[in-house]
Design a protein around this motif. Sequence first.
Motif, mmCIF file in Angstrom:
data_model
loop_
_atom_site.group_PDB
_atom_site.id
_atom_site.type_symbol
_atom_site.label_atom_id
_atom_site.label_comp_id
_atom_site.label_asym_id
_atom_site.label_seq_id
_atom_site.Cartn_x
_atom_site.Cartn_y
_atom_site.Cartn_z
ATOM 1 N N ILE A 20 -2.607 0.494 -7.191
ATOM 2 C CA ILE A 20 -2.707 0.758 -5.760
ATOM 3 C C ILE A 20 -3.470 -0.831 -5.880
ATOM 4 O O ILE A 20 -2.247 -2.493 -4.858
ATOM 5 C CB ILE A 20 -3.504 1.585 -5.197
ATOM 6 N N GLN A 21 -4.476 -1.319 -6.186
ATOM 7 C CA GLN A 21 -4.312 -3.082 -5.769
ATOM 8 C C GLN A 21 -3.042 -3.520 -6.394
ATOM 9 O O GLN A 21 -2.804 -4.694 -5.731
ATOM 10 C CB GLN A 21 -5.561 -3.045 -6.908
ATOM 11 N N VAL A 22 -3.113 -3.540 -7.595
ATOM 12 C CA VAL A 22 -1.207 -4.340 -7.559
ATOM 13 C C VAL A 22 -0.464 -4.488 -7.086
ATOM 14 O O VAL A 22 0.065 -5.922 -6.506
ATOM 15 C CB VAL A 22 -1.047 -3.552 -9.186
ATOM 16 N N TYR A 23 -0.195 -3.141 -6.329
ATOM 17 C CA TYR A 23 1.101 -3.711 -5.433
ATOM 18 C C TYR A 23 0.608 -3.500 -3.856
ATOM 19 O O TYR A 23 1.547 -4.922 -3.203
ATOM 20 C CB TYR A 23 1.463 -1.957 -4.674
ATOM 21 N N VAL A 24 -0.393 -3.879 -3.342
ATOM 22 C CA VAL A 24 -1.060 -4.273 -2.524
ATOM 23 C C VAL A 24 -0.681 -6.273 -2.296
ATOM 24 O O VAL A 24 -0.660 -6.731 -1.460
ATOM 25 C CB VAL A 24 -2.494 -3.986 -1.887
ATOM 26 N N LEU A 25 -2.114 -6.423 -3.786
ATOM 27 C CA LEU A 25 -1.590 -7.390 -3.888
ATOM 28 C C LEU A 25 -0.630 -8.725 -4.448
ATOM 29 O O LEU A 25 0.009 -9.518 -3.597
ATOM 30 C CB LEU A 25 -2.895 -8.011 -5.337
ATOM 31 N N ALA A 26 0.491 -7.553 -4.433
ATOM 32 C CA ALA A 26 2.377 -7.967 -5.125
ATOM 33 C C ALA A 26 2.483 -8.171 -3.314
ATOM 34 O O ALA A 26 3.348 -9.544 -2.824
ATOM 35 C CB ALA A 26 3.228 -7.336 -5.582
ATOM 36 N N GLY A 27 2.231 -7.208 -2.479
ATOM 37 C CA GLY A 27 2.495 -7.495 -1.108
ATOM 38 C C GLY A 27 1.724 -8.758 -0.380
ATOM 39 O O GLY A 27 2.985 -9.529 0.363
ATOM 40 N N PHE A 28 0.736 -9.261 -1.005
ATOM 41 C CA PHE A 28 0.399 -10.282 0.039
ATOM 42 C C PHE A 28 1.139 -11.739 -1.246
ATOM 43 O O PHE A 28 1.332 -12.556 -0.468
ATOM 44 C CB PHE A 28 -1.185 -10.336 -0.833
ATOM 45 N N PHE A 29 1.663 -11.520 -1.777
ATOM 46 C CA PHE A 29 2.335 -12.627 -2.684
ATOM 47 C C PHE A 29 3.845 -12.567 -1.770
ATOM 48 O O PHE A 29 4.271 -13.885 -1.774
ATOM 49 C CB PHE A 29 2.628 -12.682 -3.954
ATOM 50 N N TYR A 30 4.083 -12.036 -1.218
ATOM 51 C CA TYR A 30 6.006 -11.248 -1.323
ATOM 52 C C TYR A 30 5.560 -12.449 0.676
ATOM 53 O O TYR A 30 6.288 -13.033 0.748
ATOM 54 C CB TYR A 30 6.125 -10.039 -0.719
ATOM 55 N N LEU B 6 0.893 -1.100 0.087
ATOM 56 C CA LEU B 6 -0.010 0.462 0.497
ATOM 57 C C LEU B 6 0.714 1.025 0.172
ATOM 58 O O LEU B 6 0.533 2.217 -0.544
ATOM 59 C CB LEU B 6 -1.289 -0.490 1.590
ATOM 60 N N LEU B 7 1.933 1.062 0.633
ATOM 61 C CA LEU B 7 2.843 2.235 1.526
ATOM 62 C C LEU B 7 3.122 2.441 -0.216
ATOM 63 O O LEU B 7 3.277 3.332 -0.538
ATOM 64 C CB LEU B 7 4.175 1.602 2.498
ATOM 65 N N ASN B 8 4.052 1.442 -0.910
ATOM 66 C CA ASN B 8 4.692 1.638 -2.601
ATOM 67 C C ASN B 8 3.361 2.583 -3.464
ATOM 68 O O ASN B 8 4.017 3.433 -4.157
ATOM 69 C CB ASN B 8 5.133 0.209 -3.286
ATOM 70 N N GLY B 9 2.510 1.166 -3.838
ATOM 71 C CA GLY B 9 1.546 2.538 -4.455
ATOM 72 C C GLY B 9 1.750 3.770 -3.975
ATOM 73 O O GLY B 9 1.253 4.367 -4.774
ATOM 74 N N LEU B 10 0.617 3.881 -2.518
ATOM 75 C CA LEU B 10 0.993 5.471 -2.892
ATOM 76 C C LEU B 10 0.846 6.152 -2.844
ATOM 77 O O LEU B 10 1.522 7.204 -3.580
ATOM 78 C CB LEU B 10 0.301 5.128 -1.289
ATOM 79 N N LEU B 11 3.175 5.905 -2.795
ATOM 80 C CA LEU B 11 3.599 7.214 -2.724
ATOM 81 C C LEU B 11 4.165 7.546 -4.739
ATOM 82 O O LEU B 11 4.361 8.403 -4.996
ATOM 83 C CB LEU B 11 5.207 6.897 -2.632
ATOM 84 N N ILE B 12 3.769 5.736 -5.430
ATOM 85 C CA ILE B 12 4.086 5.710 -6.611
ATOM 86 C C ILE B 12 2.445 6.622 -7.496
ATOM 87 O O ILE B 12 2.697 7.309 -8.219
ATOM 88 C CB ILE B 12 4.126 4.246 -6.909
ATOM 89 N N THR B 13 1.749 6.817 -6.732
ATOM 90 C CA THR B 13 0.274 7.101 -7.206
ATOM 91 C C THR B 13 0.115 7.989 -7.399
ATOM 92 O O THR B 13 -0.364 9.586 -7.758
ATOM 93 C CB THR B 13 -0.635 6.022 -7.378
ATOM 94 N N ARG B 14 0.058 8.999 -5.919
ATOM 95 C CA ARG B 14 -0.675 10.466 -4.760
ATOM 96 C C ARG B 14 0.836 10.988 -5.955
ATOM 97 O O ARG B 14 0.469 12.505 -5.530
ATOM 98 C CB ARG B 14 -0.457 9.864 -4.019
ATOM 99 N N LEU B 15 2.093 10.665 -5.378
ATOM 100 C CA LEU B 15 3.201 11.086 -5.022
ATOM 101 C C LEU B 15 3.929 11.443 -6.712
ATOM 102 O O LEU B 15 4.899 12.259 -6.978
ATOM 103 C CB LEU B 15 4.023 11.343 -4.420
#
Lengths: 331, 386
Positions: free
Chosen positions: A227-237, A121-130
């Motif tokens: 954001i969904q992609v990065y969170v889903l990726a985190g799930f697989f990690y 989520l953190l990765n996704g937010l930084l990439i999309t919002r900032l």
Amino acid sequence: MTHTNQERTSSTSLVNRVFNIIAAFRLGPFLALLVAGAFFYIQNERFILPLNISLILQQTSWIAALAIGQTLVILTGGIDLSNGLVMALGTVIMTTMAVENGVNPFISIGMGFGVTMAFGLLNGLLITRLKLPPFIVTLGTLNIAFALTRLVATTTIGNLPDIQTIFGERISLFGTTFTYGAIVVFPLYILMWFVLRETAFGRHVYAIGDDREAARLMGIPVNRILIQVYVLAGFFYAVGGWLLIGRIGSGDPNAGQTANLDSITAVVIGGTSLFGGRGNILGTLVGALIVGVFINGLQITGVDPLFQRLITGILVIVAVTMDQLSQRIRK
Amino acid sequence: MASLGVETIVAAIQGGVVPTGYTDTGVALITANPVDGVDSEGVGYGYENCWGDQNPEVLAMAMELEGAAAGMMSVEEMAAAIADLGEEVIVGLITKTETNPFFVKMREGAQAAADALGITLLTASGQFDTDNASQVTAIENMVAAGVQGILLVPADSSAIVPTIEWAREQGVIVIALDTPTNPEDASNALFATDNFQAGVLIGEYARAAMENPDAAVIALLGLPPGITVNELRQGGFLEGYGIDMESDQIVCVQDTQGDQTLGQTAMENCLVANPEINLVYTINEPAAFGAYTAIENADVADDVMIVSVDGGCSGVEGVVDGRIAATSQQYPLRMASLGVETLARFVITGEAPTGYTDTGVTLITANPVDGVDSEDADFGVANCWG
């Protein structure tokens, strides 16, 4: 000019046709896996023993799980350098919570998943919002995850409850034993292959990777999907981390330090473009297996350790070159 | 007394001179705290010349104590002398990483010694084991901060040499800890484990403990070719076992990077090619644990002996529970505390340290064998790091 072109076309037509078939069905990685397997079998016939096949799957499984997440991210045109260390953080959370803090082992695992998905989520937010580049964002979260891991634990955490090492449990198949961890990645890959192919989410992932601006104009909620992609990726990690716990029987804060590059290698060898929008997740599975087969094959045939790395490096370059060539031919 | 007696009798037989009267065979006062006006010798001298069974551990400690007393100074006296100097004494410690328990222990030892002496300790480290660039920066910054001496665990033995030379030109003493520089005399002195001896101990142990040592099938789980510490430990192991790299008994040689997961993978693959492996050398205990998981999964844990080097606390646990047959324990805390005290003595007396000081290594095993000195797991736990 015309004459020369025609001549060249006819002289290479057979090669072209073979390439076309390979490219059309994306068989390159699969053929490479078969060739590598045959080569190692000739070098040492023990390579093909069910025991050894089982070992290759065990050795590959956790990297293959990380590579699912990495494939999703790369398909959107991003990259995730943080995945190995986020996974390590997940494993030490799962294990220290259960062993040292007396948390229910299953809930501890849930907490590990929570942490890796929070990093997504953190990765996704930084990439999309900032609007920061994924390379830089995940380079930053890589270091954060590394430091947090060390704050939680500096040595391996053992004496784990059974539920945590469940993926190290074995079942008998084909005259040898396989761990659940070695098997479970296959249905996961098939599930994600289906999701990417058959769902709106999957088509959006490809569309964003192909051309983000066009995707936005088509009305695809680009930021939300990313954001969904990065969170889903985190799930697989976290899945990868859980598999690794089962494999080595402990939580290891030193784990995963090269897993980011290993997972990217699997994705690239599997034929997914680093520029996004093009690739097949089943190719990643084959790519991970190719790397696993090479490490195993080179070790059991007794190749010098330095040459093992050398050959892995050459493998990556050959894979990308083949992919580029087949691309050009298709056009 | 006895040798003098025998020599005298021999002389009497040869020359016909009959010995008479009383001959003083000597007596020396032994103390760790010498006083003015009474001649005495240090405890190292005393233990070296004592009668009865000698314990090498005690000898090393005694020699170290005597070293600390050289110049007639205890830690308290050095602290007083430093306070009298009226200027701040600063020393630096640079390790390879901050996270490895080995270096954490080293920093503890250095900090404790610095606190006892009343001097300031600066610390720095690389980001990863071979991070030379960060160490160069750290040396430069410490010299700029006005340190009188630096303790350094070189990440790259050769590449760091020009920076060390530059620091020494600025009047800073540089002592290498754990790993020698290349050339070794690029640093003023070296305080380190004798890694070759560490290997010899586990090699000798394995030879004595294996039922049929000449038929043993051996795997070596080390580091990439050319990494000094593995060349020494592995070379020592082979020497202690009485074979060399050309031996047919060695069937699998792998790089584990000292990592548990890679150690497991390497051992699994070794066993596929050579299921009859029954003796495994490992570069450190994480690699040993990985190897153990592999042999356990292959149901051959009872048939395979694993030996290792390091003696970290989690490693000694492996000796307690039988996963590791024997490990050679080293002493990072001693390296660092000795280093800080030596730098303090330099500041007080102006005597720069030289040469190599062995900081000791002890074989730890739950199943001792005849002919190889070892300590039990309790000793290992009491002296472990991490």
